[in-house]
Design a protein around this motif. Sequence first.
Motif, mmCIF file in Angstrom:
data_model
loop_
_atom_site.group_PDB
_atom_site.id
_atom_site.type_symbol
_atom_site.label_atom_id
_atom_site.label_comp_id
_atom_site.label_asym_id
_atom_site.label_seq_id
_atom_site.Cartn_x
_atom_site.Cartn_y
_atom_site.Cartn_z
ATOM 1 N N SER A 193 0.782 -1.360 -0.055
ATOM 2 C CA SER A 193 0.047 0.150 -0.008
ATOM 3 C C SER A 193 0.940 1.185 0.071
ATOM 4 C CB SER A 193 -0.999 0.018 1.234
ATOM 5 O OG SER A 193 -0.104 0.111 2.322
ATOM 6 N N TRP A 194 2.144 1.080 0.365
ATOM 7 C CA TRP A 194 2.963 2.350 0.332
ATOM 8 C C TRP A 194 3.269 2.953 -0.972
ATOM 9 C CZ3 TRP A 194 7.271 1.553 -2.244
ATOM 10 C CH2 TRP A 194 7.938 0.318 -2.648
ATOM 11 N N MET A 195 3.129 1.839 -2.191
ATOM 12 C CA MET A 195 3.204 2.559 -3.246
ATOM 13 C C MET A 195 2.741 3.683 -3.850
ATOM 14 S SD MET A 195 4.311 -1.386 -5.099
ATOM 15 C CE MET A 195 4.737 -0.588 -6.595
ATOM 16 N N THR A 196 1.494 3.783 -3.301
ATOM 17 C CA THR A 196 0.380 4.689 -3.673
ATOM 18 C C THR A 196 0.496 6.065 -3.083
ATOM 19 O OG1 THR A 196 -1.206 3.830 -2.122
ATOM 20 C CG2 THR A 196 -1.013 2.838 -4.374
ATOM 21 N N ILE A 197 1.304 6.072 -2.178
ATOM 22 C CA ILE A 197 1.691 7.234 -1.272
ATOM 23 C C ILE A 197 2.782 7.966 -1.445
ATOM 24 C CG2 ILE A 197 -0.122 6.590 0.453
ATOM 25 C CD1 ILE A 197 2.098 5.856 2.241
ATOM 26 N N THR A 198 2.997 9.219 -1.189
ATOM 27 C CA THR A 198 4.267 10.049 -1.062
ATOM 28 C C THR A 198 4.892 9.716 0.029
ATOM 29 O OG1 THR A 198 3.331 11.964 -0.119
ATOM 30 C CG2 THR A 198 3.176 11.883 -2.718
ATOM 31 N N PRO A 199 6.414 9.837 -0.093
ATOM 32 C CA PRO A 199 6.975 10.250 -1.503
ATOM 33 C C PRO A 199 7.328 8.939 -2.447
ATOM 34 C CG PRO A 199 8.428 9.562 0.444
ATOM 35 C CD PRO A 199 7.226 9.125 1.103
ATOM 36 N N TRP A 200 6.866 7.710 -2.072
ATOM 37 C CA TRP A 200 7.464 6.687 -3.132
ATOM 38 C C TRP A 200 6.523 6.585 -4.398
ATOM 39 C CZ3 TRP A 200 10.781 5.434 -0.097
ATOM 40 C CH2 TRP A 200 10.793 5.350 1.315
ATOM 41 N N SER A 201 5.497 7.395 -4.420
ATOM 42 C CA SER A 201 4.576 7.444 -5.701
ATOM 43 C C SER A 201 5.360 8.449 -6.725
ATOM 44 C CB SER A 201 3.107 8.016 -5.494
ATOM 45 O OG SER A 201 3.221 9.183 -4.621
ATOM 46 N N LYS A 202 6.225 9.388 -6.274
ATOM 47 C CA LYS A 202 7.061 10.266 -6.861
ATOM 48 C C LYS A 202 8.224 9.713 -7.431
ATOM 49 C CE LYS A 202 6.057 14.141 -3.787
ATOM 50 N NZ LYS A 202 6.817 15.053 -2.932
ATOM 51 N N LEU A 203 8.566 8.470 -7.123
ATOM 52 C CA LEU A 203 9.873 7.969 -7.535
ATOM 53 C C LEU A 203 9.963 6.977 -8.833
ATOM 54 C CD1 LEU A 203 11.377 7.439 -4.144
ATOM 55 C CD2 LEU A 203 11.588 9.480 -5.575
ATOM 56 N N GLU A 204 10.811 6.947 -9.460
ATOM 57 C CA GLU A 204 10.880 5.602 -10.528
ATOM 58 C C GLU A 204 11.365 4.477 -9.991
ATOM 59 O OE1 GLU A 204 13.874 4.780 -12.110
ATOM 60 O OE2 GLU A 204 15.303 6.003 -10.858
ATOM 61 N N THR A 205 11.017 3.422 -10.856
ATOM 62 C CA THR A 205 11.128 2.048 -10.431
ATOM 63 C C THR A 205 12.783 1.702 -9.953
ATOM 64 O OG1 THR A 205 9.608 1.432 -11.847
ATOM 65 C CG2 THR A 205 10.785 -0.420 -11.078
ATOM 66 N N LEU A 206 13.550 2.398 -10.650
ATOM 67 C CA LEU A 206 15.032 1.783 -10.309
ATOM 68 C C LEU A 206 15.603 2.580 -8.772
ATOM 69 C CD1 LEU A 206 16.999 -0.006 -11.386
ATOM 70 C CD2 LEU A 206 18.040 2.041 -12.690
ATOM 71 N N ALA A 207 14.996 3.732 -8.919
ATOM 72 C CA ALA A 207 15.503 4.362 -7.615
ATOM 73 C C ALA A 207 14.849 3.794 -6.394
ATOM 74 C CB ALA A 207 15.037 5.788 -7.627
ATOM 75 N N LEU A 208 13.384 3.244 -6.651
ATOM 76 C CA LEU A 208 12.653 2.592 -5.569
ATOM 77 C C LEU A 208 13.051 1.056 -5.222
ATOM 78 C CD1 LEU A 208 8.945 3.087 -6.644
ATOM 79 C CD2 LEU A 208 9.964 3.691 -4.319
ATOM 80 N N SER A 209 13.783 0.512 -6.276
ATOM 81 C CA SER A 209 14.511 -0.874 -6.009
ATOM 82 C C SER A 209 15.622 -0.728 -5.037
ATOM 83 C CB SER A 209 14.833 -1.488 -7.297
ATOM 84 O OG SER A 209 16.237 -0.724 -7.892
ATOM 85 N N LEU A 210 16.485 0.404 -5.204
ATOM 86 C CA LEU A 210 17.490 0.784 -4.513
ATOM 87 C C LEU A 210 17.053 1.280 -3.045
ATOM 88 C CD1 LEU A 210 20.424 1.261 -3.926
ATOM 89 C CD2 LEU A 210 20.377 3.577 -4.750
#
Length: 456
Positions: A231-248
């Motif tokens: 559920s965190w994926m739909t809220i900020t700040p995570w929803s602002k970030l691109e996939t590769l940055a999120l993987s890191l």
Amino acid sequence: MASQNGNREEFVEGWTLAQTLGEGAYGEVKLLLNKQTGEAVAMKMVDTRKHPDASASVKKEVCIQKFLQHTHILRYFGTRRQNEIEYIFLEYAAGGELFDRIEPDIGMRANEARHFFNQLMDGVNYLHGKGVAHRDLKPENLLLDEHDNLKISDFGMATMFRIKGKERLLDKRCGTLPYVAPEILVRPYNATAADIWSCGVILVAMLSGELPWDEPTTGCAEFVKWKGDNSWMTITPWSKLETLALSLLRKLLEPDSGKRITVKEIIEHKWCKLSETVENDRETPRAKRFRPNDFMNVDKPVNLSQPVPQTVELKNVAGDDQRNDFCFSQPTLMEDLILCTQMNPTQNTQNPFHRLVKRMTRFSVTTTTDDTVKRIIDTVSTMGYTWKKTDINHITVSTIDRRKINLVFKINLIEMNNVILVDFRLSKGDGIEFKRRFIQIKKSLADIIGKEQHSW
């Protein structure tokens, strides 16, 4: 006795005390300038007579910094004692603090964030290789030189976790709550993993302009979501970030410290290698020319002025091991650095704004000083902030941020060449929260802000 030069005082022959860069419970950080060459050095001052308990803290910080020599660690030049005053000489970081490059709720360009993050990891890798844990990594403790090279500063909470090849777990609860690793709050913890977690939060701040949580505990809903389902994926700040940055970030901010990514793995991550934007590290001419012996063995007494104290509270995690020492590295409180052109006769045709430290939190106005002060006071009062006018051109503003933490900032008005510069600087609290308040105040004063702003 040292001579005086206008409003500036000579520390030793050829070196002038230009201004105060910051203050803390135990001392001040002042800027030293060489009148002939324009070299700049930061100098911490600690009065051990007034603060006898400061000696041990200073000794520890100096002991750690004196054997650290790396491009991305703020350089230590030496110490000198004059009567009861301890002087510590450090590299002057002309580019200011990293947090000033972070735009609230926006952050910065990904390539710029990658540039700084790669330099941060290079510095952290060096520290950990030396057996040193920083334990208070955050944007306010990351400085920039004039070439945008990042410098890790403030070793007041640092400690050795490896001695003669033998590592130990740490148990002191310290740091700044939004940046501390969750294991620090339960103890004992692994030193390197805790620093890596803080680097992850810094990366979130750079990429999104906000912090992911107030504290990494089960009482914080944002952190619980991060630990739980997707559920965190739909809220900020995570929803602002691109996939590769999120993987890191998923690897950096792994709640289980035993599974957290290592520095060497971070350096090899695809996101860090997306674009080689970091230039070859360059040593500045000032650093090359500086001669520590100018200060280390001087018989002349020191002539110092004492400005109005400005209190800084460098907070630990609440309720444990409260930090009372002054040991921050400049510029925790970054004054409007105006290097008077008279200091270097060969540059007296230079625009006086040329030597200002680059910061986003300043602007010029079209009104008089008195009218500007009145507008600022009316604005902050309307916003519900408390304020104190310490002199005709200086206002201290206090409020509470979203995490119910004290937020204090200073507003200085400087008159230069018929232009009034309004300069804001953080004194206490979170840098991003400070920037948010600055933007609100600036919008309220839009009608008096000059149309042509200098590139500060």
